[in-house]
Motif scaffolding. Structure first.
Motif, PDB file in Angstrom:
ATOM      1  N   VAL A 167       0.807  -1.230   0.000  1.00  0.00           N
ATOM      2  CA  VAL A 167       0.000   0.000   0.000  1.00  0.00           C
ATOM      3  C   VAL A 167       0.833   1.268   0.000  1.00  0.00           C
ATOM      4  O   VAL A 167       0.288   2.365   0.147  1.00  0.00           O
ATOM      5  CB  VAL A 167      -0.975   0.023   1.207  1.00  0.00           C
ATOM      6  N   VAL A 168       2.148   1.146  -0.180  1.00  0.00           N
ATOM      7  CA  VAL A 168       3.017   2.320  -0.112  1.00  0.00           C
ATOM      8  C   VAL A 168       2.625   3.372  -1.147  1.00  0.00           C
ATOM      9  O   VAL A 168       2.774   4.587  -0.914  1.00  0.00           O
ATOM     10  CB  VAL A 168       4.503   1.902  -0.280  1.00  0.00           C
ATOM     11  N   HIS A 169       2.080   2.951  -2.289  1.00  0.00           N
ATOM     12  CA  HIS A 169       1.738   3.897  -3.362  1.00  0.00           C
ATOM     13  C   HIS A 169       0.317   4.433  -3.245  1.00  0.00           C
ATOM     14  O   HIS A 169      -0.205   5.030  -4.190  1.00  0.00           O
ATOM     15  CB  HIS A 169       1.929   3.236  -4.732  1.00  0.00           C
ATOM     16  N   SER A 170      -0.300   4.245  -2.071  1.00  0.00           N
ATOM     17  CA  SER A 170      -1.659   4.759  -1.812  1.00  0.00           C
ATOM     18  C   SER A 170      -2.641   4.313  -2.883  1.00  0.00           C
ATOM     19  O   SER A 170      -3.238   5.136  -3.601  1.00  0.00           O
ATOM     20  CB  SER A 170      -1.649   6.294  -1.713  1.00  0.00           C
ATOM     21  N   PRO A 171      -2.852   3.000  -3.020  1.00  0.00           N
ATOM     22  CA  PRO A 171      -3.721   2.485  -4.083  1.00  0.00           C
ATOM     23  C   PRO A 171      -5.178   2.848  -3.877  1.00  0.00           C
ATOM     24  O   PRO A 171      -5.604   3.162  -2.762  1.00  0.00           O
ATOM     25  CB  PRO A 171      -3.512   0.967  -3.991  1.00  0.00           C
ATOM     26  N   ASP A 172      -5.941   2.771  -4.971  1.00  0.00           N
ATOM     27  CA  ASP A 172      -7.377   3.055  -4.917  1.00  0.00           C
ATOM     28  C   ASP A 172      -8.166   1.894  -4.339  1.00  0.00           C
ATOM     29  O   ASP A 172      -9.271   2.089  -3.816  1.00  0.00           O
ATOM     30  CB  ASP A 172      -7.907   3.362  -6.323  1.00  0.00           C
ATOM     31  N   VAL A 173      -7.641   0.665  -4.498  1.00  0.00           N
ATOM     32  CA  VAL A 173      -8.274  -0.522  -3.922  1.00  0.00           C
ATOM     33  C   VAL A 173      -7.190  -1.377  -3.288  1.00  0.00           C
ATOM     34  O   VAL A 173      -6.027  -1.352  -3.714  1.00  0.00           O
ATOM     35  CB  VAL A 173      -9.054  -1.354  -4.978  1.00  0.00           C
ATOM     36  N   VAL A 174      -7.567  -2.145  -2.277  1.00  0.00           N
ATOM     37  CA  VAL A 174      -6.605  -3.009  -1.587  1.00  0.00           C
ATOM     38  C   VAL A 174      -7.151  -4.432  -1.557  1.00  0.00           C
ATOM     39  O   VAL A 174      -8.316  -4.655  -1.203  1.00  0.00           O
ATOM     40  CB  VAL A 174      -6.333  -2.510  -0.152  1.00  0.00           C
ATOM     41  N   ILE A 175      -6.289  -5.380  -1.923  1.00  0.00           N
ATOM     42  CA  ILE A 175      -6.663  -6.794  -1.984  1.00  0.00           C
ATOM     43  C   ILE A 175      -5.713  -7.569  -1.077  1.00  0.00           C
ATOM     44  O   ILE A 175      -4.486  -7.534  -1.267  1.00  0.00           O
ATOM     45  CB  ILE A 175      -6.559  -7.328  -3.429  1.00  0.00           C
ATOM     46  N   LEU A 176      -6.255  -8.266  -0.097  1.00  0.00           N
ATOM     47  CA  LEU A 176      -5.446  -8.957   0.899  1.00  0.00           C
ATOM     48  C   LEU A 176      -5.838 -10.429   0.953  1.00  0.00           C
ATOM     49  O   LEU A 176      -6.991 -10.760   1.211  1.00  0.00           O
ATOM     50  CB  LEU A 176      -5.639  -8.319   2.281  1.00  0.00           C
ATOM     51  N   ASP A 177      -4.875 -11.303   0.714  1.00  0.00           N
ATOM     52  CA  ASP A 177      -5.118 -12.741   0.740  1.00  0.00           C
ATOM     53  C   ASP A 177      -4.719 -13.292   2.109  1.00  0.00           C
ATOM     54  O   ASP A 177      -3.530 -13.423   2.409  1.00  0.00           O
ATOM     55  CB  ASP A 177      -4.307 -13.421  -0.373  1.00  0.00           C
ATOM     56  N   GLU A 178      -5.726 -13.544   2.955  1.00  0.00           N
ATOM     57  CA  GLU A 178      -5.543 -14.075   4.305  1.00  0.00           C
ATOM     58  C   GLU A 178      -4.485 -13.288   5.087  1.00  0.00           C
ATOM     59  O   GLU A 178      -3.457 -13.835   5.501  1.00  0.00           O
ATOM     60  CB  GLU A 178      -5.191 -15.559   4.248  1.00  0.00           C
ATOM     61  N   PRO A 179      -4.717 -12.005   5.319  1.00  0.00           N
ATOM     62  CA  PRO A 179      -3.694 -11.139   5.908  1.00  0.00           C
ATOM     63  C   PRO A 179      -3.349 -11.440   7.361  1.00  0.00           C
ATOM     64  O   PRO A 179      -2.278 -11.032   7.829  1.00  0.00           O
ATOM     65  CB  PRO A 179      -4.303  -9.740   5.778  1.00  0.00           C
ATOM     66  N   THR A 180      -4.212 -12.133   8.107  1.00  0.00           N
ATOM     67  CA  THR A 180      -3.930 -12.382   9.529  1.00  0.00           C
ATOM     68  C   THR A 180      -3.520 -13.822   9.823  1.00  0.00           C
ATOM     69  O   THR A 180      -3.304 -14.172  10.982  1.00  0.00           O
ATOM     70  CB  THR A 180      -5.156 -12.040  10.393  1.00  0.00           C
ATOM     71  N   THR A 181      -3.391 -14.647   8.782  1.00  0.00           N
ATOM     72  CA  THR A 181      -3.021 -16.049   8.996  1.00  0.00           C
ATOM     73  C   THR A 181      -1.629 -16.142   9.631  1.00  0.00           C
ATOM     74  O   THR A 181      -0.666 -15.537   9.155  1.00  0.00           O
ATOM     75  CB  THR A 181      -3.025 -16.826   7.665  1.00  0.00           C
ATOM     76  N   GLY A 182      -1.543 -16.884  10.713  1.00  0.00           N
ATOM     77  CA  GLY A 182      -0.264 -17.106  11.383  1.00  0.00           C
ATOM     78  C   GLY A 182       0.171 -16.004  12.319  1.00  0.00           C
ATOM     79  O   GLY A 182       1.254 -16.085  12.913  1.00  0.00           O
ATOM     80  N   LEU A 183      -0.645 -14.966  12.493  1.00  0.00           N
ATOM     81  CA  LEU A 183      -0.272 -13.857  13.353  1.00  0.00           C
ATOM     82  C   LEU A 183      -0.754 -14.069  14.779  1.00  0.00           C
ATOM     83  O   LEU A 183      -1.787 -14.705  15.017  1.00  0.00           O
ATOM     84  CB  LEU A 183      -0.855 -12.548  12.817  1.00  0.00           C
ATOM     85  N   ASP A 184      -0.015 -13.526  15.749  1.00  0.00           N
ATOM     86  CA  ASP A 184      -0.489 -13.567  17.125  1.00  0.00           C
ATOM     87  C   ASP A 184      -1.610 -12.538  17.297  1.00  0.00           C
ATOM     88  O   ASP A 184      -1.919 -11.763  16.390  1.00  0.00           O
ATOM     89  CB  ASP A 184       0.653 -13.345  18.121  1.00  0.00           C
ATOM     90  N   ILE A 185      -2.214 -12.537  18.462  1.00  0.00           N
ATOM     91  CA  ILE A 185      -3.404 -11.716  18.696  1.00  0.00           C
ATOM     92  C   ILE A 185      -3.118 -10.236  18.480  1.00  0.00           C
ATOM     93  O   ILE A 185      -3.890  -9.521  17.830  1.00  0.00           O
ATOM     94  CB  ILE A 185      -3.951 -11.960  20.117  1.00  0.00           C
ATOM     95  N   MET A 186      -1.984  -9.750  18.991  1.00  0.00           N
ATOM     96  CA  MET A 186      -1.683  -8.319  18.887  1.00  0.00           C
ATOM     97  C   MET A 186      -1.374  -7.915  17.450  1.00  0.00           C
ATOM     98  O   MET A 186      -1.836  -6.868  16.978  1.00  0.00           O
ATOM     99  CB  MET A 186      -0.500  -7.974  19.805  1.00  0.00           C
ATOM    100  N   ALA A 187      -0.609  -8.751  16.727  1.00  0.00           N
ATOM    101  CA  ALA A 187      -0.287  -8.430  15.336  1.00  0.00           C
ATOM    102  C   ALA A 187      -1.549  -8.464  14.478  1.00  0.00           C
ATOM    103  O   ALA A 187      -1.750  -7.614  13.601  1.00  0.00           O
ATOM    104  CB  ALA A 187       0.747  -9.409  14.801  1.00  0.00           C
ATOM    105  N   ALA A 188      -2.416  -9.453  14.739  1.00  0.00           N
ATOM    106  CA  ALA A 188      -3.671  -9.553  13.988  1.00  0.00           C
ATOM    107  C   ALA A 188      -4.546  -8.334  14.240  1.00  0.00           C
ATOM    108  O   ALA A 188      -5.170  -7.803  13.305  1.00  0.00           O
ATOM    109  CB  ALA A 188      -4.416 -10.833  14.372  1.00  0.00           C
ATOM    110  N   LYS A 189      -4.576  -7.866  15.493  1.00  0.00           N
ATOM    111  CA  LYS A 189      -5.381  -6.681  15.817  1.00  0.00           C
ATOM    112  C   LYS A 189      -4.858  -5.447  15.080  1.00  0.00           C
ATOM    113  O   LYS A 189      -5.650  -4.623  14.576  1.00  0.00           O
ATOM    114  CB  LYS A 189      -5.366  -6.421  17.318  1.00  0.00           C
TER     115      LYS A 189
END
Length: 259
Positions: A167-189
């Motif tokens: 997202v560094v280029h400030s996109p108009d749409v964002v697509i995330l494939d399972e962005p919280t998989t494998g993350l601990d509770i704080m990172a997922a939050k």
């Protein structure tokens, strides 16, 4: 706005004998071709978060890769605002921020250098890149590891850096494939809060997940894919109307594909 209509993608099976028994029984296998996506349609409006659900192997990742221009569909259309993604992929890429579950970081580079590299690929100036990195690092709580080599990152650090890079280029749409998989509770939050912030800025977000609690927390719209077909596409309230138990509602959408 993102509009996907009747998307389809098949892959040639080079050696059918090497297929697992489960793959051989999959109705999408037709001769020497596996139809990963057969007919997928969905829409995500400005400021909406769309949750893409489905069993493993349903065709979610293939759908998202086509949306991101990483794969070209065999048929169907993808429109982002007024841009035809299939016929204008180079223009479309500038409008898209895509996090893939299979894209790794450059281990010898620091987190900052990984993000800077993608900013340069998107023709950003150095001053704009650095300002944007500071902004994202604040949002994703990255300052403590941003200048360390990414080969030593934890799973959460890697995922945050991958999101920042997308997202560094400030996109108009964002697509995330399972962005919280494998993350601990704080990172997922932190990731969930970041998605919520994108929503408040009016940026449409499509993300796939297996965590139904994330769906109720974030999503306005739900799409379910099963065996390469859209089996449900509607609002969160329409989804929960199937059953107050989200797991049961999800299973009911899969059963539609079997009738």
């Amino acid at each position: 706005m993102i509009t996907i209509a009747q998307l389809a993608k098949k892959f040639k099976v080079e050696n059918p004998k090497k297929l697992s028994e489960q793959d051989k029984k999959d109705p999408r296998l037709e001769g020497r071709f596996f139809h990963s996506v057969k007919d997928v349609s969905l829409k995500c409006d400005k400021g909406q978060v769309l949750g893409l659900l489905g069993p493993n192997g349903a065709g979610k990742t293939t759908t998202l890769r086509m949306l991101s221009t990483a794969l070209k569909p065999d048929s169907g259309s993808i429109i982002i605002d007024d841009v035809d993604v299939v016929n204008q992929p180079i223009i479309a890429r500038k409008k898209i921020g895509f996090l893939s579950g299979s894209t790794g970081l450059y281990g010898r580079l620091t987190g900052r250098e990984n993000i800077q590299y993608f900013g340069r690929l998107n023709d950003m100036s150095e001053s704009a890149i650095n300002a944007r990195i500071d902004e994202i690092a604040d949002q994703l709580d990255m300052h403590t590891f941003l200048d360390r080599r990414s080969e030593n990152f934890s799973t959460g650090m890697k995922q945050k850096t991958s999101i920042a890079r997308a997202v560094v280029h400030s996109p108009d749409v964002v697509i995330l494939d399972e962005p919280t998989t494998g993350l601990d509770i704080m990172a997922a939050k932190t990731v969930i809060d970041f998605i919520r912030d994108l929503k408040t800025k009016g940026i449409p977000v499509i993300f796939s997940t297996h965590h139904l609690d994330e769906v109720t927390e974030l999503c306005d719209h739900i799409s379910v894919i099963d065996h390469g077909l859209t089996t449900f596409d509607g609002s969160l309230s329409e989804f929960t109307a199937l059953s107050p138990n989200l797991h049961e509602a999800f299973m009911l959408t899969l059963h539609r594909n079997q009738n």
